[in-house]
Design a protein around this motif. Structure first.
Motif, PDB file in Angstrom:
ATOM      1  N   GLY A 247      11.479  18.201  61.008  1.00 53.22           N
ATOM      2  CA  GLY A 247      10.822  19.072  61.913  1.00 53.22           C
ATOM      3  C   GLY A 247      11.010  20.613  61.274  1.00 53.22           C
ATOM      4  O   GLY A 247      10.539  21.614  62.018  1.00 53.22           O
ATOM      5  N   VAL A 248      11.447  20.717  59.969  1.00 57.74           N
ATOM      6  CA  VAL A 248      11.375  21.946  59.413  1.00 57.74           C
ATOM      7  C   VAL A 248       9.984  22.251  58.619  1.00 57.74           C
ATOM      8  O   VAL A 248       9.736  21.246  57.477  1.00 57.74           O
ATOM      9  N   GLU A 249       9.197  23.193  59.036  1.00 56.04           N
ATOM     10  CA  GLU A 249       8.018  23.401  58.179  1.00 56.04           C
ATOM     11  C   GLU A 249       8.428  24.364  56.952  1.00 56.04           C
ATOM     12  O   GLU A 249       9.156  25.231  57.055  1.00 56.04           O
ATOM     13  N   VAL A 250       7.930  23.876  55.836  1.00 65.37           N
ATOM     14  CA  VAL A 250       8.042  24.612  54.733  1.00 65.37           C
ATOM     15  C   VAL A 250       6.741  25.103  53.926  1.00 65.37           C
ATOM     16  O   VAL A 250       6.030  24.492  54.034  1.00 65.37           O
ATOM     17  N   ARG A 251       6.932  26.459  53.677  1.00 62.81           N
ATOM     18  CA  ARG A 251       5.564  27.046  53.010  1.00 62.81           C
ATOM     19  C   ARG A 251       6.284  28.181  51.911  1.00 62.81           C
ATOM     20  O   ARG A 251       7.575  28.255  51.712  1.00 62.81           O
ATOM     21  N   ALA A 252       5.436  28.397  50.941  1.00 65.09           N
ATOM     22  CA  ALA A 252       6.069  28.985  49.974  1.00 65.09           C
ATOM     23  C   ALA A 252       4.847  29.953  49.392  1.00 65.09           C
ATOM     24  O   ALA A 252       3.663  29.552  49.424  1.00 65.09           O
ATOM     25  N   THR A 253       4.925  31.210  48.563  1.00 64.30           N
ATOM     26  CA  THR A 253       3.913  31.912  48.000  1.00 64.30           C
ATOM     27  C   THR A 253       3.455  31.386  46.699  1.00 64.30           C
ATOM     28  O   THR A 253       2.316  31.669  46.282  1.00 64.30           O
ATOM     29  N   GLU A 254       4.382  30.493  46.406  1.00 62.18           N
ATOM     30  CA  GLU A 254       3.918  29.740  45.115  1.00 62.18           C
ATOM     31  C   GLU A 254       3.962  28.124  45.091  1.00 62.18           C
ATOM     32  O   GLU A 254       4.887  27.595  45.533  1.00 62.18           O
ATOM     33  N   ALA A 255       2.879  27.574  44.805  1.00 67.68           N
ATOM     34  CA  ALA A 255       2.799  26.100  44.956  1.00 67.68           C
ATOM     35  C   ALA A 255       3.767  25.391  44.283  1.00 67.68           C
ATOM     36  O   ALA A 255       4.234  24.239  44.756  1.00 67.68           O
TER      37      ALA A 255
END
Length: 542
Positions: free
Chosen positions: A392-400
């Protein structure tokens, strides 16, 4: 007896010893008191010439005390039992430490998280909205957070049949757009000295009005500050501000400890490190240099095993306690009353700025995040899809590369692996802090895991303080954003966006600007509050 005590041993004593002779010969302390704008170099003169009013804040502010006390009596007589402050940066952090130390209730609304806005509107054990007065603090009134909060309260008061002019008090610069509009609306207005920047405004109307209305003894606060003015103005080795400024901003043999661990250890002042943090970070973090304040406890990992580039400052109770701490060699020990310490740290910060060769009165990188947030609010693009979702935790980042593992633990490990040898981790929690106080526990966990200094900031309030350091200071930081996906939202009257959309834009805008500066950012969005927080803790602690 001195109003403040600054005790130096070991490394900071050596640094101060090396820097003090030039500071004294150049008459820096007396020059600050005389409001000499040339102390920070030719490039800083124009800004410094209109930002040194804080050195005479005690005398300028003293006449405000009777008016503030009279208004408090008037509000009390009208059944007002609860004061809410809408303000950002120094406008909220100074009243927060003043009222917490005094033990009087003041609701600090320095967030755009919808749940936190609703809580301020709903009331608490100190009173309902019907029993509430709102202080709106902003130099110009254009600060988007404060403007949005004011609009929400105006409508809420009117919905109850209450004239907002009976419940809203404004603190602003004379002649500002807010000053003009507030007077036209019939609000009570207190003007502050326009020649004082927000982070140096603790002893002006910005610090005194909300604190005094909440019940703090602001007359004593000013007396405490006054007691320190003479000693910080003298060009002498005994000047505590010169010694402190030299110790934190100076260097020895070409090296400098550029992280400052702020550790309350016996001081009766509550929350002082948070105020010092915004003062130092926003004043010094620019042109690729600066001092990074790190707010800790006496049990934090950085205190137990202090990294090589961290200077520990212990805030202790009094001179007797200073002697008890003799065993803490190489630390800076500071004691004094709240008012006196506010003067001490303001002087020490601008002295450190001189040693760093920067202008301590501007904030050139704060506006970039605001511009990015406004652009996102105007366009309102769809949020980029998450790199992955775990429990349930969405994870995003500025670098793939940061999310290549496809796991939260792997992503956090990759973020920490990007730390330079002299780096730090910044945790930025864009959530309702009333609902997620446990998130602050992540700070010590990550510090223990990385063996590096870790800062913690509630978003968006840190954008008005340490946000300057993140972009303008040394490229040492890696950033962990924590967001919440909530079904709760609050409309902003006469604005095409909601509080929920605003805080999301502020987080995304800051991440974009950090990425432009080459700073790696991981963003995690909590979708199920309690369970998600526990999952995040587990990932960090594994």
């Amino acid at each position: 007896m001195s109003a403040t005590e600054v005790h130096l041993t070991g490394y900071p004593a050596e640094v101060a010893g090396a820097e003090l002779p030039a500071l004294i010969a150049d008459m820096v302390a007396s020059g600050i008191t005389a409001q000499d704008p040339e102390l920070w170099g030719e490039k800083s003169v124009s800004e410094a010439s209109i930002r040194l009013g804080w050195v005479e804040a005690v005398s300028v502010s003293a006449p405000l005390v009777p008016a503030i006390n009279a208004l408090r009596e008037q509000l009390t007589a009208a059944g007002i039992t609860r004061i809410v402050l809408a303000g950002m940066g120094g406008s909220s952090l100074a009243p927060e430490v003043i009222t917490r130390t005094a033990g009087v209730p003041l609701v600090i609304l320095d967030s755009t998280a919808p749940g936190q806005v609703l809580a301020a509107l709903d009331g608490d054990e100190n009173g309902t909205l019907e029993q509430t007065a709102l202080v709106v603090s902003s130099k110009s009134g254009s600060t988007v957070e404060t403007d949005s909060q004011r609009r929400a309260f105006e409508v809420a008061f009117r919905d109850l049949g209450i004239d907002p002019a009976e419940r809203i008090i404004v603190v602003t610069d004379p002649g500002s757009p807010l000053d003009v509009s507030a007077r036209e609306a019939g609000y009570v207005v207190f003007n502050a000295d326009p020649n004082v920047g927000g982070r140096y405004s603790a002893l002006t109307a910005f610090g005194l009005v909300p604190s005094g209305l909440a019940g703090a003894d602001i007359e004593t606060l000013l007396r405490e500050a006054d007691s320190a003015l003479l000693e910080v103005s003298i060009d002498s080795h005994d000047n505590p501000a010169l010694r402190l400024g030299a110790a934190i901003g100076g260097s020895l043999n070409g090296t400098r400890k550029d992280k400052l661990a702020l550790v309350p250890d016996g001081t009766p002042i509550v929350g002082l490190p948070d105020w010092i943090e915004q003062l130092i970070a926003e004043s010094t973090g620019k042109e690729g240099t600066g001092i990074l304040p790190v707010v800790l406890t006496s049990l934090s990992p950085e205190v137990d095993e202090t990294p090589h580039d961290v200077q520990v400052v212990r805030l202790v109770e009094d001179a007797e306690h200073l002697r008890l701490f003799e065993r803490h060699k190489g630390e800076i020990l500071v004691s004094g009353s709240l008012g006196a310490q506010m003067v001490l740290w303001e002087y020490a910060t601008v002295i450190a700025g001189r040693l760093l060769g920067i202008n301590p009165f501007d904030q050139p990188d704060v506006e970039s995040a605001k511009v990015a947030a406004r652009s996102l609010l105007d366009a309102r693009p769809e949020q980029a899809p998450a790199a992955f979702v775990e429990d349930g935790v969405e994870v995003r980042a500025t670098e793939a590369a940061l999310t290549a593992s496809g796991t939260l633990k792997g992503t956090l490990d990759a973020l920490y692996a990007a730390l330079p040898e002299d780096g730090y981790v910044s945790i930025q929690a864009y959530v309702n802090r009333l609902e997620f106080p446990q998130l602050e526990g992540l700070r010590d966990m990550i510090a223990a895991d990385t063996h590096r200094p870790v800062t913690f900031g509630w978003g968006p309030r840190f954008l008005h303080s340490t946000g300057q350091y993140h972009k303008g200071g040394p490229a040492q930081g890696v950033f962990l954003q924590i967001l919440e996906a909530s079904d709760v939202d609050v409309e902003i009257p006469e604005r095409p966006f909601t509080f929920g959309q605003l805080i999301q834009a502020q987080a995304a805008g800051d991440a974009a600007v950090l990425a432009e500066h080459g700073r790696p950012v991981v963003s995690v969005t909590l979708r199920d509050s309690g369970d998600d927080v526990l999952d995040l803790f587990q990932a960090v602690d594994d």
